[in-house]
Design a protein around this motif. Sequence first.
Motif, mmCIF file in Angstrom:
data_model
loop_
_atom_site.group_PDB
_atom_site.id
_atom_site.type_symbol
_atom_site.label_atom_id
_atom_site.label_comp_id
_atom_site.label_asym_id
_atom_site.label_seq_id
_atom_site.Cartn_x
_atom_site.Cartn_y
_atom_site.Cartn_z
ATOM 1 N N THR A 119 8.272 -1.819 15.006
ATOM 2 C CA THR A 119 7.214 -0.808 16.021
ATOM 3 C C THR A 119 5.879 -1.177 15.457
ATOM 4 O O THR A 119 5.399 -1.421 14.373
ATOM 5 N N GLU A 120 4.677 -1.279 16.607
ATOM 6 C CA GLU A 120 3.532 -1.155 16.261
ATOM 7 C C GLU A 120 2.932 -0.052 15.898
ATOM 8 O O GLU A 120 1.518 0.302 15.712
ATOM 9 N N ASN A 121 3.504 1.159 16.030
ATOM 10 C CA ASN A 121 3.018 2.621 15.893
ATOM 11 C C ASN A 121 3.433 3.152 14.335
ATOM 12 O O ASN A 121 4.392 3.567 14.132
ATOM 13 N N TRP A 122 2.678 2.386 13.600
ATOM 14 C CA TRP A 122 2.797 2.862 12.192
ATOM 15 C C TRP A 122 1.558 3.197 11.670
ATOM 16 O O TRP A 122 0.424 2.842 11.936
ATOM 17 N N SER A 123 1.602 4.002 10.424
ATOM 18 C CA SER A 123 0.301 4.437 9.833
ATOM 19 C C SER A 123 0.503 4.391 8.213
ATOM 20 O O SER A 123 1.646 4.964 7.614
ATOM 21 N N GLY A 124 -0.701 4.236 7.573
ATOM 22 C CA GLY A 124 -0.583 4.239 6.152
ATOM 23 C C GLY A 124 0.283 3.103 5.419
ATOM 24 O O GLY A 124 1.208 2.429 6.047
ATOM 25 N N VAL A 125 -0.184 2.766 4.220
ATOM 26 C CA VAL A 125 0.368 1.382 3.831
ATOM 27 C C VAL A 125 0.657 1.655 2.345
ATOM 28 O O VAL A 125 -0.323 2.243 1.597
ATOM 29 N N VAL A 126 1.618 1.223 1.918
ATOM 30 C CA VAL A 126 1.884 1.371 0.301
ATOM 31 C C VAL A 126 2.134 -0.163 -0.003
ATOM 32 O O VAL A 126 2.937 -0.766 0.419
ATOM 33 N N TYR A 127 1.441 -0.500 -0.928
ATOM 34 C CA TYR A 127 1.779 -2.081 -1.315
ATOM 35 C C TYR A 127 2.321 -2.076 -2.758
ATOM 36 O O TYR A 127 2.308 -1.524 -3.753
ATOM 37 N N ILE A 128 3.343 -2.797 -2.592
ATOM 38 C CA ILE A 128 4.590 -3.169 -3.583
ATOM 39 C C ILE A 128 4.453 -4.395 -4.257
ATOM 40 O O ILE A 128 4.505 -5.300 -3.678
ATOM 41 N N ILE A 129 4.012 -4.372 -5.542
ATOM 42 C CA ILE A 129 3.650 -5.806 -6.158
ATOM 43 C C ILE A 129 5.097 -5.967 -6.918
ATOM 44 O O ILE A 129 5.480 -7.184 -6.813
ATOM 45 N N LYS A 130 5.623 -5.357 -7.638
ATOM 46 C CA LYS A 130 6.608 -5.486 -8.573
ATOM 47 C C LYS A 130 7.823 -4.530 -8.158
ATOM 48 O O LYS A 130 7.857 -3.238 -8.735
ATOM 49 N N PRO A 131 8.782 -4.878 -7.254
ATOM 50 C CA PRO A 131 9.675 -3.823 -6.878
ATOM 51 C C PRO A 131 10.712 -3.368 -7.852
ATOM 52 O O PRO A 131 11.001 -2.261 -7.979
ATOM 53 N N GLU A 132 11.059 -4.340 -8.912
ATOM 54 C CA GLU A 132 11.995 -3.883 -9.963
ATOM 55 C C GLU A 132 11.022 -2.911 -11.014
ATOM 56 O O GLU A 132 12.067 -2.227 -11.549
ATOM 57 N N ASP A 133 10.066 -2.686 -11.157
ATOM 58 C CA ASP A 133 9.165 -1.898 -11.943
ATOM 59 C C ASP A 133 8.807 -0.623 -11.231
ATOM 60 O O ASP A 133 8.359 0.204 -11.898
ATOM 61 N N SER A 134 8.897 -0.563 -10.010
ATOM 62 C CA SER A 134 8.240 0.254 -9.282
ATOM 63 C C SER A 134 8.807 1.586 -8.820
ATOM 64 O O SER A 134 9.915 1.315 -8.121
ATOM 65 N N PHE A 135 8.524 2.629 -9.096
ATOM 66 C CA PHE A 135 9.342 3.985 -8.752
ATOM 67 C C PHE A 135 9.227 3.959 -7.383
ATOM 68 O O PHE A 135 10.209 4.468 -6.665
ATOM 69 N N VAL A 136 8.062 3.897 -6.699
ATOM 70 C CA VAL A 136 7.769 4.086 -5.252
ATOM 71 C C VAL A 136 8.776 3.159 -4.555
ATOM 72 O O VAL A 136 9.329 3.286 -3.381
ATOM 73 N N ALA A 137 8.917 1.802 -4.925
ATOM 74 C CA ALA A 137 9.659 0.780 -4.268
ATOM 75 C C ALA A 137 11.115 1.437 -4.333
ATOM 76 O O ALA A 137 11.841 1.080 -3.265
ATOM 77 N N LYS A 138 11.663 2.056 -5.469
ATOM 78 C CA LYS A 138 12.953 2.568 -5.358
ATOM 79 C C LYS A 138 13.183 3.731 -4.371
ATOM 80 O O LYS A 138 14.181 3.855 -3.608
ATOM 81 N N LEU A 139 12.163 4.438 -4.354
ATOM 82 C CA LEU A 139 12.093 5.599 -3.503
ATOM 83 C C LEU A 139 12.153 5.172 -2.054
ATOM 84 O O LEU A 139 12.849 6.004 -1.103
ATOM 85 N N ILE A 140 11.473 4.194 -1.287
ATOM 86 C CA ILE A 140 11.619 3.522 -0.190
ATOM 87 C C ILE A 140 12.529 2.360 0.017
ATOM 88 O O ILE A 140 12.523 1.804 1.044
ATOM 89 N N ASN A 141 13.191 2.255 -1.131
ATOM 90 C CA ASN A 141 14.228 1.040 -1.034
ATOM 91 C C ASN A 141 13.633 -0.271 -0.702
ATOM 92 O O ASN A 141 14.004 -1.024 -0.002
ATOM 93 N N ALA A 142 12.620 -0.479 -1.321
ATOM 94 C CA ALA A 142 11.685 -1.940 -1.238
ATOM 95 C C ALA A 142 12.355 -2.811 -1.897
ATOM 96 O O ALA A 142 12.510 -2.728 -3.151
#
Length: 61
Positions: free
Chosen positions: A27-50
Amino acid sequence: MKEHACIKCKFITTESVCPNCGSTEFTENWSGVVYIIKPEDSFVAKLINAKKPGMYAIKIR
Ligand SMILES: [Zn+2]
């Protein structure tokens, strides 16, 4: 090609196939960006399943 966000995993890419989950639905209808650098160390990455480093949309419509 314009950046679009994967409907399944919210990965932002210009590819026609999502490099994170393999989906071809975007989709081109998206907003807000989270940048994941190290998925294996990132709580946010686990949260969004990145699994891949990169940009993820916070909201898609
Ligand atoms: Zn995806």
